[in-house]
Write a protein that holds these residues in place. Structure first.
Motif, PDB file in Angstrom:
ATOM      1  N   GLU A   5       0.498  -1.378   0.229  1.00 17.65           N
ATOM      2  CA  GLU A   5       0.388  -0.438  -0.547  1.00 17.65           C
ATOM      3  C   GLU A   5       0.684   0.767  -0.286  1.00 17.65           C
ATOM      4  N   GLN A   8       2.522   1.790  -3.404  1.00 16.36           N
ATOM      5  CA  GLN A   8       1.268   2.341  -4.385  1.00 16.36           C
ATOM      6  C   GLN A   8       0.804   3.847  -4.274  1.00 16.36           C
ATOM      7  N   GLU A   9       0.370   4.377  -2.262  1.00 14.34           N
ATOM      8  CA  GLU A   9       0.781   6.094  -2.289  1.00 14.34           C
ATOM      9  C   GLU A   9       2.170   6.332  -2.825  1.00 14.34           C
ATOM     10  N   LYS A  11       4.075   5.946  -5.498  1.00  9.92           N
ATOM     11  CA  LYS A  11       3.748   6.188  -6.839  1.00  9.92           C
ATOM     12  C   LYS A  11       2.508   7.266  -7.515  1.00  9.92           C
ATOM     13  N   THR A  12       1.460   7.245  -6.656  1.00  6.43           N
ATOM     14  CA  THR A  12       0.778   8.377  -6.734  1.00  6.43           C
ATOM     15  C   THR A  12       1.421   9.650  -6.626  1.00  6.43           C
TER      16      THR A  12
END
Length: 312
Positions: A5, A8-9, A11-12
């Motif tokens: 998670e 992913q954060e 990469k955002t």
């Protein structure tokens, strides 16, 4: 905290303007936890906490991955371009690689940052939160006297109870024996030996332990035997403000370049310019930097036509 998670954060976060954008909307719960962001923090506090924590973690990465990460999130001052692809191209020029290679390095860096933040990395343990930070670092360098001198005054604040010492370092063009050091006030000097071929580590033992939130001031006078044509600070701990004054006197340099969040290798790289700055009529240079990123270089470099140099 789940590593997937957090990846992913991150990469955002690298999209768009990175940390220079609306971070309060794009810093997710796992990243907030990793960077100690509270619900009461505003935009500036969130940006400072996330940038500081990611910089601390990136310090454990190989230099190419560190550069890629600091560029991807727009932490590096020269990588504040509005688009992620622009920052990738900037980093690609810096490392002389194509953008596709840099994108792969960003992905690799993000994976390692997530591992470091979750404490599962085999590369290194996660960087601990800083036990202190500098609210003001004021450096005055005098070059128009028979012996050059550098006065460093520092105001620090304890970020945890029981702070009893400060860990510091100075880069030297020659050995430690060529540097005279005097603590003017604030504590007792501790010689921690050479940390590298050109970097001497030292500490300041406080007169008494500080409680969390307490501040103290320290002043140190350096008298180096040899100099380099630069004066920079590469903070190990967060620093709110760095005020630099250099007095050249009548022997003014041909060119002066301000270094604002440069990579350490750029300090001695003649191909790296920075921002050109003028010396005033008194032969003095005055620069101020705010919200310094740990591990990045801030200060000035000049061209004198002589081989002597100085670096901090």
């Amino acid at each position: 905290m789940e590593r997937a998670e957090l990846v992913q954060e991150l990469k955002t976060l690298r999209k768009g303007r990175g940390l220079q954008g609306k971070v309060e909307e794009r810093v997710g719960p796992f990243l907030r936890s990793a960077c100690s962001v509270s619900e009461d923090d505003g935009l500036m506090a969130i940006r400072a906490k996330v940038a500081g924590r990611l910089s601390e973690l990136a310090a454990h990465l190989p230099e190419d991955l560190r550069l890629a990460a600091l560029a991807a999130f727009a932490i590096a001052a020269e990588a504040h371009q509005p688009l992620y692809q622009d920052r990738v191209r900037w980093a690609a020029r810096r490392v002389d690689r194509d953008p596709r290679t840099v994108r792969r390095r960003v992905d690799e860096a993000i994976d390692l940052l997530a591992e470091l933040a979750t404490g599962s990395s085999r590369v290194s343990a996660a960087a601990p939160e800083s036990s202190w930070h500098t609210t003001l670092l004021a450096v005055a360098m005098v070059l128009d006297q028979p012996q050059p001198s550098v006065l460093e005054q520092r105001r620090v604040v304890a970020d945890q109870d029981g702070l009893s010492s400060l860990d510091l370092a100075v880069s030297l063009p020659s050995g430690r024996e060529d540097l005279e050091v005097t603590v003017l006030y604030g504590g007792t000097l501790v010689d921690r030996g050479m940390e590298a071929t050109d970097r001497w580590g030292y500490g300041i033992e406080m007169p008494r332990p500080l409680a969390r939130g307490e501040s103290c001031e320290v002043a140190i006078l350096f008298r180096p035997a040899t100099l380099r044509p630069c004066m920079v600070s590469v903070p190990r701990h967060p620093c709110d403000q760095f005020d630099l004054r250099v007095r050249f006197g009548a022997d003014r340099p041909r060119e002066v370049w301000a270094l604002d969040g440069a990579f350490q290798r750029d300090v001695s790289d003649s191909g790296y310019r920075g921002r050109r700055h003028e010396v005033d009529e008194a032969g003095e240079l005055h620069l101020t930097f705010h919200h310094l990123t740990p591990g990045m270089a801030y200060g000035a470099r000049w061209t004198t036509g002589r081989p002597e140099e100085n670096s901090r």
